[in-house]
Write an enzyme that holds these catalytic residues in place. Structure first.
Site, mmCIF file in Angstrom:
data_model
loop_
_atom_site.group_PDB
_atom_site.id
_atom_site.type_symbol
_atom_site.label_atom_id
_atom_site.label_comp_id
_atom_site.label_asym_id
_atom_site.label_seq_id
_atom_site.Cartn_x
_atom_site.Cartn_y
_atom_site.Cartn_z
ATOM 1 N N ARG A 191 40.256 38.382 32.497
ATOM 2 C CA ARG A 191 41.292 39.066 33.259
ATOM 3 C C ARG A 191 42.589 39.045 32.474
ATOM 4 O O ARG A 191 42.942 38.035 31.867
ATOM 5 C CB ARG A 191 41.512 38.331 34.595
ATOM 6 C CG ARG A 191 40.561 38.744 35.663
ATOM 7 C CD ARG A 191 40.620 37.840 36.855
ATOM 8 N NE ARG A 191 41.978 37.599 37.355
ATOM 9 C CZ ARG A 191 42.236 36.958 38.498
ATOM 10 N NH1 ARG A 191 41.235 36.499 39.240
ATOM 11 N NH2 ARG A 191 43.468 36.779 38.902
ATOM 12 N N ARG A 224 49.634 34.444 50.960
ATOM 13 C CA ARG A 224 50.217 33.786 49.787
ATOM 14 C C ARG A 224 51.696 33.510 49.969
ATOM 15 O O ARG A 224 52.324 32.947 49.074
ATOM 16 C CB ARG A 224 50.038 34.712 48.583
ATOM 17 C CG ARG A 224 49.043 34.187 47.552
ATOM 18 C CD ARG A 224 48.916 35.274 46.548
ATOM 19 N NE ARG A 224 48.442 34.891 45.267
ATOM 20 C CZ ARG A 224 47.215 35.123 44.825
ATOM 21 N NH1 ARG A 224 46.304 35.608 45.622
ATOM 22 N NH2 ARG A 224 46.899 34.852 43.580
ATOM 23 N N ARG A 269 37.880 31.438 31.875
ATOM 24 C CA ARG A 269 37.189 32.188 32.937
ATOM 25 C C ARG A 269 36.849 33.607 32.477
ATOM 26 O O ARG A 269 37.631 34.272 31.819
ATOM 27 C CB ARG A 269 38.124 32.241 34.150
ATOM 28 C CG ARG A 269 37.605 33.072 35.277
ATOM 29 C CD ARG A 269 38.307 32.725 36.546
ATOM 30 N NE ARG A 269 39.624 33.321 36.684
ATOM 31 C CZ ARG A 269 40.345 33.226 37.804
ATOM 32 N NH1 ARG A 269 39.898 32.540 38.822
ATOM 33 N NH2 ARG A 269 41.519 33.801 37.877
ATOM 34 N N LYS A 276 38.537 29.270 44.419
ATOM 35 C CA LYS A 276 38.466 29.946 45.718
ATOM 36 C C LYS A 276 37.443 31.073 45.713
ATOM 37 O O LYS A 276 36.665 31.220 46.647
ATOM 38 C CB LYS A 276 39.841 30.535 46.113
ATOM 39 C CG LYS A 276 40.965 29.522 46.204
ATOM 40 C CD LYS A 276 42.243 30.156 46.734
ATOM 41 C CE LYS A 276 42.826 31.255 45.865
ATOM 42 N NZ LYS A 276 43.308 30.812 44.551
ATOM 43 N N ARG A 297 52.092 32.543 36.997
ATOM 44 C CA ARG A 297 51.334 32.514 38.260
ATOM 45 C C ARG A 297 51.430 31.136 38.916
ATOM 46 O O ARG A 297 51.503 31.029 40.138
ATOM 47 C CB ARG A 297 49.871 32.892 38.007
ATOM 48 C CG ARG A 297 49.725 34.375 37.658
ATOM 49 C CD ARG A 297 48.373 34.680 37.091
ATOM 50 N NE ARG A 297 47.303 34.538 38.045
ATOM 51 C CZ ARG A 297 46.034 34.260 37.719
ATOM 52 N NH1 ARG A 297 45.706 34.088 36.461
ATOM 53 N NH2 ARG A 297 45.132 34.183 38.647
HETATM 54 P P1 AMP Z 1 44.087 36.538 42.484
HETATM 55 O O1 AMP Z 1 42.859 37.234 42.015
HETATM 56 O O2 AMP Z 1 43.986 36.056 43.904
HETATM 57 O O3 AMP Z 1 44.538 35.446 41.541
HETATM 58 O O4 AMP Z 1 45.252 37.644 42.488
HETATM 59 C C1 AMP Z 1 45.637 38.329 41.310
HETATM 60 C C2 AMP Z 1 47.003 38.985 41.487
HETATM 61 O O5 AMP Z 1 46.955 39.917 42.586
HETATM 62 C C3 AMP Z 1 48.134 38.040 41.857
HETATM 63 O O6 AMP Z 1 48.690 37.400 40.717
HETATM 64 C C4 AMP Z 1 49.117 39.012 42.519
HETATM 65 O O7 AMP Z 1 49.768 39.823 41.546
HETATM 66 C C5 AMP Z 1 48.182 39.923 43.298
HETATM 67 N N1 AMP Z 1 47.896 39.393 44.659
HETATM 68 C C6 AMP Z 1 46.696 38.977 45.137
HETATM 69 N N2 AMP Z 1 46.790 38.566 46.407
HETATM 70 C C7 AMP Z 1 48.089 38.723 46.755
HETATM 71 C C8 AMP Z 1 48.825 38.456 47.932
HETATM 72 N N3 AMP Z 1 48.249 37.937 49.021
HETATM 73 N N4 AMP Z 1 50.157 38.742 47.921
HETATM 74 C C9 AMP Z 1 50.752 39.277 46.847
HETATM 75 N N5 AMP Z 1 50.121 39.533 45.690
HETATM 76 C C10 AMP Z 1 48.788 39.257 45.635
#
Ligand code: AMP
Length: 221
Positions: free
Chosen positions: A164, A92, A131, A17, A175
């Site tokens: 990360r 989400r 990654r 994404k 996750r």
């Molecule tokens: P991502 O980079 O999109 O994989 O997000 C990393 C982390 O940020 C996730 O595992 C959540 O802990 C938090 N996070 C990101 N977007 C959201 C969201 N829309 N709702 C809740 N937590 C989020």
């Protein structure tokens, strides 16, 4: 006049994404809004939001809906969103999607499209574990699929490449469980709204980009 894209990218962690959102940003001049990036920066800067969110990120759990919804409501009102936006990592959960509908209605806007990027589990795990993100410019790379000239150093800017914290194996499993339970139902939510386009997320970045552009054909105007 340039096309104004208002898009949501939906898909499990590692679906690509972020990469596709960056390409759509270049294509349409829309701003990429990655809630994950915003939260990681807040954690690094130790802002009040970061202090609230840090523990959730570390565990691979979702930050509470009200925190994220307020963040997005404010972000979408900023001037740069007038040229369009690509939401990457939001919504989400069903309550987040419902709130997004309300926020957009208030702004007299609607989504052009929700793109669901589908990738099998074994591919996701391979992608996430390798990654890397550049500490300096944010560019994404991969130790196997996009090796840099010098390991650990960004080809683009010479910055240090980092993994990360939540891309470590133990957190990846959590996750993915969270995705299945809380985020996967959004596919049906948007299918019912008639906004959904589904694409195969396996292949090269260029292949997937071509599928994204085909799926968007005629929708962004
Ligand atoms: P991502 O980079 O999109 O994989 O997000 C990393 C982390 O940020 C996730 O595992 C959540 O802990 C938090 N996070 C990101 N977007 C959201 C969201 N829309 N709702 C809740 N937590 C989020």
């Amino acid at each position: 006049m340039a096309a104004s894209a208002r898009l949501v990218l939906l898909g499990p962690p590692g679906a690509g994404k972020g990469t596709q959102a960056q390409l759509l940003e270049q294509e349409f001049g829309a701003v990429q809004i990655s809630t994950g990036d915003i939260l990681r920066k807040a954690v690094a800067d130790q802002t009040p939001l970061g202090k609230q969110a840090g523990d959730y990120l570390k565990r691979g759990a979702l930050v509470p809906d009200d925190v994220i919804i307020n963040l997005i409501a404010e972000r979408l009102q900023q001037n740069d969103c007038a040229k369009g936006f690509v939401l990457d990592g939001f919504p989400r959960t069903i309550p987040q999607a419902e709130s997004l509908d309300v926020i957009l209605k208030k702004l007299a806007l609607s989504l052009n499209c929700v793109l669901s990027v589908q990738v099998p589990r074994e591919v996701i795990i391979e992608r996430l574990a390798g990654r890397r993100t550049c500490k300096k410019c944010g560019a994404l790379s991969h130790v196997v699929f996009e090796p840099q000239r010098q390991p650990g150093v960004c080809d683009r800017c010479g910055g240090e490449l980092l993994q990360r914290d939540d891309d470590r194996e133990e957190t990846i499993a959590n996750r993915l469980t969270v995705y299945d339970a809380q985020t996967a139902p959004l596919v049906d939510y948007y299918r019912r709204q008639g906004a959904l386009r589904e694409i195969d997320g396996v292949g090269s970045i260029g292949d997937i980009r071509a599928r994204v552009m085909t799926a968007l054909g005629g929708l962004v105007s």
